[in-house]
Design a protein around this motif. Sequence first.
Motif, PDB file in Angstrom:
ATOM      1  N   LEU A 170       1.492   7.456 -17.533  1.00  0.00           N
ATOM      2  CA  LEU A 170       0.160   6.899 -17.309  1.00  0.00           C
ATOM      3  C   LEU A 170      -0.927   7.732 -17.976  1.00  0.00           C
ATOM      4  CD1 LEU A 170       0.463   5.903 -13.540  1.00  0.00           C
ATOM      5  CD2 LEU A 170       0.077   4.330 -15.450  1.00  0.00           C
ATOM      6  N   GLY A 171      -0.696   9.035 -18.110  1.00  0.00           N
ATOM      7  CA  GLY A 171      -1.693   9.892 -18.745  1.00  0.00           C
ATOM      8  C   GLY A 171      -3.015   9.865 -18.009  1.00  0.00           C
ATOM      9  N   GLU A 172      -4.112   9.821 -18.774  1.00  0.00           N
ATOM     10  CA  GLU A 172      -5.457   9.832 -18.196  1.00  0.00           C
ATOM     11  C   GLU A 172      -5.713   8.634 -17.289  1.00  0.00           C
ATOM     12  OE1 GLU A 172      -7.966  12.145 -18.339  1.00  0.00           O
ATOM     13  OE2 GLU A 172      -6.356  13.388 -19.143  1.00  0.00           O
ATOM     14  N   ALA A 173      -5.091   7.498 -17.615  1.00  0.00           N
ATOM     15  CA  ALA A 173      -5.289   6.299 -16.792  1.00  0.00           C
ATOM     16  C   ALA A 173      -4.809   6.519 -15.366  1.00  0.00           C
ATOM     17  CB  ALA A 173      -4.566   5.106 -17.408  1.00  0.00           C
ATOM     18  N   GLY A 174      -3.840   7.415 -15.190  1.00  0.00           N
ATOM     19  CA  GLY A 174      -3.299   7.675 -13.873  1.00  0.00           C
ATOM     20  C   GLY A 174      -4.204   8.504 -12.989  1.00  0.00           C
ATOM     21  N   LYS A 175      -5.261   9.063 -13.562  1.00  0.00           N
ATOM     22  CA  LYS A 175      -6.188   9.874 -12.777  1.00  0.00           C
ATOM     23  C   LYS A 175      -7.280   9.052 -12.113  1.00  0.00           C
ATOM     24  CE  LYS A 175      -5.504  14.024 -15.600  1.00  0.00           C
ATOM     25  NZ  LYS A 175      -6.140  15.068 -16.437  1.00  0.00           N
ATOM     26  N   HIS A 176      -7.315   7.760 -12.385  1.00  0.00           N
ATOM     27  CA  HIS A 176      -8.410   6.920 -11.881  1.00  0.00           C
ATOM     28  C   HIS A 176      -7.855   5.542 -11.516  1.00  0.00           C
ATOM     29  CE1 HIS A 176     -12.730   6.835 -11.339  1.00  0.00           C
ATOM     30  NE2 HIS A 176     -12.818   5.658 -11.928  1.00  0.00           N
ATOM     31  N   VAL A 177      -6.851   5.500 -10.628  1.00  0.00           N
ATOM     32  CA  VAL A 177      -6.217   4.247 -10.235  1.00  0.00           C
ATOM     33  C   VAL A 177      -6.977   3.632  -9.062  1.00  0.00           C
ATOM     34  CG1 VAL A 177      -4.126   3.176  -9.329  1.00  0.00           C
ATOM     35  CG2 VAL A 177      -3.967   5.033 -11.024  1.00  0.00           C
ATOM     36  N   PRO A 178      -7.489   2.428  -9.210  1.00  0.00           N
ATOM     37  CA  PRO A 178      -8.245   1.809  -8.108  1.00  0.00           C
ATOM     38  C   PRO A 178      -7.337   1.383  -6.965  1.00  0.00           C
ATOM     39  CG  PRO A 178      -8.085   0.310  -9.978  1.00  0.00           C
ATOM     40  CD  PRO A 178      -7.497   1.602 -10.437  1.00  0.00           C
ATOM     41  N   PHE A 179      -7.858   1.474  -5.749  1.00  0.00           N
ATOM     42  CA  PHE A 179      -7.088   1.039  -4.584  1.00  0.00           C
ATOM     43  C   PHE A 179      -7.989   0.360  -3.579  1.00  0.00           C
ATOM     44  CE2 PHE A 179      -8.787   4.903  -2.704  1.00  0.00           C
ATOM     45  CZ  PHE A 179      -8.907   4.581  -1.348  1.00  0.00           C
ATOM     46  N   THR A 180      -7.393  -0.433  -2.725  1.00  0.00           N
ATOM     47  CA  THR A 180      -8.046  -0.990  -1.542  1.00  0.00           C
ATOM     48  C   THR A 180      -7.146  -0.719  -0.345  1.00  0.00           C
ATOM     49  OG1 THR A 180      -7.035  -3.162  -1.910  1.00  0.00           O
ATOM     50  CG2 THR A 180      -9.251  -2.824  -2.810  1.00  0.00           C
ATOM     51  N   ALA A 181      -7.748  -0.614   0.837  1.00  0.00           N
ATOM     52  CA  ALA A 181      -6.982  -0.364   2.059  1.00  0.00           C
ATOM     53  C   ALA A 181      -7.629  -1.070   3.228  1.00  0.00           C
ATOM     54  CB  ALA A 181      -6.876   1.142   2.333  1.00  0.00           C
ATOM     55  N   GLN A 182      -6.799  -1.431   4.185  1.00  0.00           N
ATOM     56  CA  GLN A 182      -7.270  -2.095   5.400  1.00  0.00           C
ATOM     57  C   GLN A 182      -6.790  -1.321   6.622  1.00  0.00           C
ATOM     58  OE1 GLN A 182      -9.118  -4.945   5.866  1.00  0.00           O
ATOM     59  NE2 GLN A 182      -9.411  -5.279   3.678  1.00  0.00           N
ATOM     60  N   VAL A 183      -7.678  -1.159   7.606  1.00  0.00           N
ATOM     61  CA  VAL A 183      -7.340  -0.529   8.878  1.00  0.00           C
ATOM     62  C   VAL A 183      -7.659  -1.508   9.989  1.00  0.00           C
ATOM     63  CG1 VAL A 183      -7.842   1.375  10.462  1.00  0.00           C
ATOM     64  CG2 VAL A 183      -7.779   1.790   7.989  1.00  0.00           C
ATOM     65  N   GLY A 184      -6.733  -1.721  10.892  1.00  0.00           N
ATOM     66  CA  GLY A 184      -6.928  -2.669  11.978  1.00  0.00           C
ATOM     67  C   GLY A 184      -7.863  -2.161  13.045  1.00  0.00           C
ATOM     68  N   PRO A 185      -8.284  -3.030  13.964  1.00  0.00           N
ATOM     69  CA  PRO A 185      -9.183  -2.647  15.054  1.00  0.00           C
ATOM     70  C   PRO A 185      -8.623  -1.525  15.935  1.00  0.00           C
ATOM     71  CG  PRO A 185      -9.017  -5.041  14.897  1.00  0.00           C
ATOM     72  CD  PRO A 185      -7.966  -4.469  13.994  1.00  0.00           C
ATOM     73  N   ASP A 186      -7.296  -1.378  15.943  1.00  0.00           N
ATOM     74  CA  ASP A 186      -6.681  -0.331  16.755  1.00  0.00           C
ATOM     75  C   ASP A 186      -6.636   1.011  16.029  1.00  0.00           C
ATOM     76  OD1 ASP A 186      -4.820  -0.893  14.829  1.00  0.00           O
ATOM     77  OD2 ASP A 186      -3.170  -1.311  16.209  1.00  0.00           O
ATOM     78  N   GLY A 187      -7.160   1.064  14.808  1.00  0.00           N
ATOM     79  CA  GLY A 187      -7.196   2.308  14.058  1.00  0.00           C
ATOM     80  C   GLY A 187      -5.963   2.595  13.240  1.00  0.00           C
ATOM     81  N   HIS A 188      -5.039   1.646  13.154  1.00  0.00           N
ATOM     82  CA  HIS A 188      -3.826   1.826  12.369  1.00  0.00           C
ATOM     83  C   HIS A 188      -3.978   1.216  10.969  1.00  0.00           C
ATOM     84  CE1 HIS A 188      -1.283   3.507  15.455  1.00  0.00           C
ATOM     85  NE2 HIS A 188      -1.530   2.512  16.284  1.00  0.00           N
ATOM     86  N   LEU A 189      -3.478   1.898   9.976  1.00  0.00           N
ATOM     87  CA  LEU A 189      -3.443   1.356   8.619  1.00  0.00           C
ATOM     88  C   LEU A 189      -2.559   0.117   8.575  1.00  0.00           C
ATOM     89  CD1 LEU A 189      -4.236   1.984   5.572  1.00  0.00           C
ATOM     90  CD2 LEU A 189      -1.945   2.974   5.388  1.00  0.00           C
ATOM     91  N   THR A 190      -3.079  -0.949   7.961  1.00  0.00           N
ATOM     92  CA  THR A 190      -2.287  -2.166   7.829  1.00  0.00           C
ATOM     93  C   THR A 190      -1.897  -2.468   6.389  1.00  0.00           C
ATOM     94  OG1 THR A 190      -4.296  -3.535   7.739  1.00  0.00           O
ATOM     95  CG2 THR A 190      -3.276  -3.202   9.904  1.00  0.00           C
ATOM     96  N   SER A 191      -2.688  -2.021   5.410  1.00  0.00           N
ATOM     97  CA  SER A 191      -2.297  -2.270   4.032  1.00  0.00           C
ATOM     98  C   SER A 191      -2.934  -1.266   3.085  1.00  0.00           C
ATOM     99  CB  SER A 191      -2.670  -3.691   3.590  1.00  0.00           C
ATOM    100  OG  SER A 191      -4.065  -3.822   3.420  1.00  0.00           O
ATOM    101  N   LEU A 192      -2.243  -1.022   1.998  1.00  0.00           N
ATOM    102  CA  LEU A 192      -2.724  -0.197   0.895  1.00  0.00           C
ATOM    103  C   LEU A 192      -2.230  -0.836  -0.388  1.00  0.00           C
ATOM    104  CD1 LEU A 192      -3.969   2.443  -0.307  1.00  0.00           C
ATOM    105  CD2 LEU A 192      -1.702   3.483  -0.047  1.00  0.00           C
ATOM    106  N   VAL A 193      -3.164  -1.088  -1.321  1.00  0.00           N
ATOM    107  CA  VAL A 193      -2.809  -1.703  -2.600  1.00  0.00           C
ATOM    108  C   VAL A 193      -3.397  -0.880  -3.732  1.00  0.00           C
ATOM    109  CG1 VAL A 193      -2.937  -3.765  -4.050  1.00  0.00           C
ATOM    110  CG2 VAL A 193      -2.766  -4.001  -1.558  1.00  0.00           C
ATOM    111  N   LEU A 194      -2.544  -0.396  -4.614  1.00  0.00           N
ATOM    112  CA  LEU A 194      -2.989   0.310  -5.821  1.00  0.00           C
ATOM    113  C   LEU A 194      -2.819  -0.618  -7.018  1.00  0.00           C
ATOM    114  CD1 LEU A 194      -2.258   2.684  -3.810  1.00  0.00           C
ATOM    115  CD2 LEU A 194      -1.772   4.056  -5.854  1.00  0.00           C
ATOM    116  N   LYS A 195      -3.851  -0.717  -7.858  1.00  0.00           N
ATOM    117  CA  LYS A 195      -3.785  -1.520  -9.079  1.00  0.00           C
ATOM    118  C   LYS A 195      -3.304  -0.603 -10.207  1.00  0.00           C
ATOM    119  CE  LYS A 195      -5.143  -5.204  -8.953  1.00  0.00           C
ATOM    120  NZ  LYS A 195      -4.543  -6.484  -8.521  1.00  0.00           N
ATOM    121  N   MET A 196      -1.998  -0.530 -10.369  1.00  0.00           N
ATOM    122  CA  MET A 196      -1.417   0.386 -11.338  1.00  0.00           C
ATOM    123  C   MET A 196      -1.587  -0.149 -12.760  1.00  0.00           C
ATOM    124  SD  MET A 196      -0.361   2.793  -9.412  1.00  0.00           S
ATOM    125  CE  MET A 196       0.486   3.720 -10.700  1.00  0.00           C
ATOM    126  N   PRO A 197      -2.114   0.678 -13.678  1.00  0.00           N
ATOM    127  CA  PRO A 197      -2.297   0.221 -15.059  1.00  0.00           C
ATOM    128  C   PRO A 197      -0.983   0.199 -15.822  1.00  0.00           C
ATOM    129  CG  PRO A 197      -2.984   2.504 -14.838  1.00  0.00           C
ATOM    130  CD  PRO A 197      -2.628   2.035 -13.453  1.00  0.00           C
TER     131      PRO A 197
END
Length: 272
Positions: free
Chosen positions: A201-228
Amino acid sequence: MTQETGSTGTVRRTLGTVAAVLAATTLLAGCGPKSEQAAAPGTGSAANPSADPKRALLAAVPDEDAGTFRFTGKDASSSLSGRIDPAAKAMELHLAMPPEDGVTVKMSFLVIGDKVWMKARFSGQPGLPKLPDKWLALDKAKLTDADGVPSYDGADQGNAGPLLDAATSVAQQGPGTYAGFIDVTGGEAAKALDDGEAAALGEAGKHVPFTAQVGPDGHLTSLVLKMPAAGERKAYDYVVSYAGYGSTPKITEPAGSAATKAPALAYELLNS
């Protein structure tokens, strides 16, 4: 409690085992070879924009107090699903990889403490090996590399912790919704990827965008990385989903006709 970030090894080692079994299966079928201290989940407020967002995310990653839960994961080369039962130091993994030479392998592993069972099914070509459709109890002493089968090393089998720990920026976009960038080129974050992928990935790997969701109970429900894209590998989404915290059935040992000792063929495949 502190969120451990050193559990990237188990899933990657297991995927390597599945890949080796796939290669061995094509041979057997005559196809020929192919060339920070974080609060426990629920105590950090997912909806509180004044809280440090990275800290909030790390606090939401499942740990040993999470209760039994389900998970799914997907990257460029495989998909997996299953259950995690931290109290029992147990997990159930179902893995699938893309076909090779027309052969598809689906494998499952059940881990409870030091005990391991497996299932494997092969399809797509005539003459493929066939194992009993039961949980096959493995004797690690008969394995060339006992580390090649999974062992329980933490609740976060999707490696959300190591990846989020490598985040260079995190912003809360709404209640339980986060976005930012992750540097996947080194440390435990790089180990969550396929071998050699972080370097490619080189330099592109240093800036990978992500989104995450946490439920009302405070637990992580999802993580998505947009890998180049990297080299011959196309861009893809690295996806981890956790669900059913505390409501998922606990993991127990298979009993009666549901299990048997692994036959010689199972060791032949795993030791290939």
